[in-house]
Design a protein around this motif. Structure first.
Motif, PDB file in Angstrom:
ATOM      1  N   LEU A  17       0.829  -1.204   0.000  1.00  0.00           N
ATOM      2  CA  LEU A  17       0.000   0.000   0.000  1.00  0.00           C
ATOM      3  C   LEU A  17       0.863   1.252   0.000  1.00  0.00           C
ATOM      4  O   LEU A  17       0.591   2.218  -0.734  1.00  0.00           O
ATOM      5  CB  LEU A  17      -0.924  -0.010   1.217  1.00  0.00           C
ATOM      6  CG  LEU A  17      -1.845   1.205   1.401  1.00  0.00           C
ATOM      7  CD1 LEU A  17      -2.797   1.327   0.221  1.00  0.00           C
ATOM      8  CD2 LEU A  17      -2.622   1.081   2.708  1.00  0.00           C
ATOM      9  N   GLY A  21       1.800   4.016  -4.770  1.00  0.00           N
ATOM     10  CA  GLY A  21       1.845   5.325  -5.415  1.00  0.00           C
ATOM     11  C   GLY A  21       3.189   5.622  -6.052  1.00  0.00           C
ATOM     12  O   GLY A  21       3.252   5.955  -7.247  1.00  0.00           O
ATOM     13  N   HIS A 178       2.506  14.186   1.043  1.00  0.00           N
ATOM     14  CA  HIS A 178       3.717  13.571   0.487  1.00  0.00           C
ATOM     15  C   HIS A 178       4.913  14.522   0.516  1.00  0.00           C
ATOM     16  O   HIS A 178       5.895  14.295  -0.204  1.00  0.00           O
ATOM     17  CB  HIS A 178       3.472  13.038  -0.926  1.00  0.00           C
ATOM     18  CG  HIS A 178       2.984  14.049  -1.923  1.00  0.00           C
ATOM     19  ND1 HIS A 178       2.058  15.002  -1.628  1.00  0.00           N
ATOM     20  CD2 HIS A 178       3.309  14.237  -3.232  1.00  0.00           C
ATOM     21  CE1 HIS A 178       1.817  15.734  -2.695  1.00  0.00           C
ATOM     22  NE2 HIS A 178       2.574  15.300  -3.671  1.00  0.00           N
ATOM     23  N   LEU A 226      -0.601   8.432   4.515  1.00  0.00           N
ATOM     24  CA  LEU A 226      -1.884   8.223   3.858  1.00  0.00           C
ATOM     25  C   LEU A 226      -2.979   8.663   4.811  1.00  0.00           C
ATOM     26  O   LEU A 226      -2.773   8.734   6.020  1.00  0.00           O
ATOM     27  CB  LEU A 226      -2.078   6.766   3.455  1.00  0.00           C
ATOM     28  CG  LEU A 226      -2.200   5.704   4.559  1.00  0.00           C
ATOM     29  CD1 LEU A 226      -2.872   4.459   4.013  1.00  0.00           C
ATOM     30  CD2 LEU A 226      -0.833   5.326   5.123  1.00  0.00           C
ATOM     31  N   LYS A 236      -5.730  10.877   0.816  1.00  0.00           N
ATOM     32  CA  LYS A 236      -4.296  11.130   0.727  1.00  0.00           C
ATOM     33  C   LYS A 236      -3.584   9.816   0.487  1.00  0.00           C
ATOM     34  O   LYS A 236      -3.778   8.861   1.242  1.00  0.00           O
ATOM     35  CB  LYS A 236      -3.797  11.782   2.024  1.00  0.00           C
ATOM     36  CG  LYS A 236      -4.479  13.098   2.353  1.00  0.00           C
ATOM     37  CD  LYS A 236      -4.165  13.513   3.794  1.00  0.00           C
ATOM     38  CE  LYS A 236      -4.831  14.824   4.129  1.00  0.00           C
ATOM     39  NZ  LYS A 236      -3.920  15.950   4.237  1.00  0.00           N
ATOM     40  N   LEU A 237      -2.759   9.787  -0.552  1.00  0.00           N
ATOM     41  CA  LEU A 237      -2.070   8.564  -0.926  1.00  0.00           C
ATOM     42  C   LEU A 237      -0.557   8.774  -0.918  1.00  0.00           C
ATOM     43  O   LEU A 237      -0.074   9.835  -1.353  1.00  0.00           O
ATOM     44  CB  LEU A 237      -2.512   8.109  -2.321  1.00  0.00           C
ATOM     45  CG  LEU A 237      -4.012   7.857  -2.495  1.00  0.00           C
ATOM     46  CD1 LEU A 237      -4.330   7.546  -3.948  1.00  0.00           C
ATOM     47  CD2 LEU A 237      -4.472   6.728  -1.593  1.00  0.00           C
TER      48      LEU A 237
END
Length: 268
Positions: A17, A21, A178, A226, A236-237
């Motif tokens: 996970l 991204g 990020h 995240l 949010k990734l």
């Protein structure tokens, strides 16, 4: 044995996970020029108003993908300011290739970061911007890591911007999830979030949780975050950032429209 298998499965799922991204961005690596930093684009993106267009004070926060493969994981952020009736902007940032890593110098406020187009994170004008600028020099002088730089987990450029925002209540700017290093608190464990209303717990920038009105909720694992943002109607990734319908940061309507348009053009 079953417990070991469950732990291994949980660890593998979490790792997948967190890295999904950045791996997706790496697979679509055309978003950033991987050539030499000496020849990479450093031109203005045309986002900030010129001194002729805006006579009043301006404070803006920008972010752009970090250079080369680091851009799959994180942003580089900086603060740009222009005093009322001034003829030029100043850029305040941290760069890791100097002994004294903090810089405040005249520059284009919205320059590309070595090939990566900047994104406008927040835009503050008028009297509020004037109050921020009056405090900024003194705050920057008190930055606790003026000769230290660690890309991960910090202190780095995002640590600097987050620290400055925390010291100046008028800023109230939430940094993207990020922006690795924004959660680095040094020897501290608990702090207010940069966005103003909320708190975060961080263990050296490696692990932590954050909850704030502007930021929403973030879980930090090994520097990758995240979460969700109810106010912004977004998720949010890790690596990708926040996918939201609303910007919760200070932003004049015209500037917000330019930023959203620029983001859409970049995506296309």
């Amino acid at each position: 044995m079953k417990t070991i298998k469950r732990c291994f499965f949980g660890f593998t799922l979490t790792l997948a996970l967190l890295l999904a991204g950045p791996l997706l961005l790496a697979a679509c690596a055309g978003f950033q020029d991987s050539g030499s930093w000496r020849t990479a684009d450093r031109s203005s993106a045309g986002i900030a108003p010129t001194p002729e267009q805006e006579a009043g004070a301006v404070v803006q926060v920008y972010g752009a993908r970090a250079y080369n493969w680091r851009g799959y994981f994180s942003l580089h952020t900086w603060i740009s300011t222009k005093e009322a009736n001034a003829s030029r902007y100043y850029v305040h940032e941290v760069t890791g290739w100097r002994h004294y890593v903090v810089q405040s110098r005249p520059d284009n406020p919205d320059r590309a970061w070595y090939g990566a187009r900047p994104q406008l994170i927040a835009d503050i004008r008028g009297e509020q911007a004037e109050r921020i600028i009056r405090q900024l020099a003194g705050v920057i002088e008190e930055y606790p890591y003026p000769t230290e730089y660690e890309a991960w987990p910090g202190p780095n450029s995002n640590t600097f911007v987050a620290w400055v925002i925390r010291q100046i209540p008028e800023m109230n700017v939430a940094l993207p999830n990020h922006a690795i290093g924004k959660d680095y608190l040094g020897n501290g464990v608990l702090s207010e979030v940069p966005g103003g209303s909320g708190y975060q717990l961080s263990l050296g920038g490696y692990f932590g949780v954050l909850a704030g009105v502007r930021e929403g909720f973030e879980l930090n694992i090994l520097g990758l975050s995240l979460g969700i943002n109810p106010l912004g109607l977004g998720i949010k990734l890790p690596g990708i950032g926040e996918l939201a319908l609303r910007n919760t940061n200070p932003m004049p309507d015209a500037a917000a429209s330019r930023s959203e348009l620029g983001d859409a053009e970049t995506a296309l």
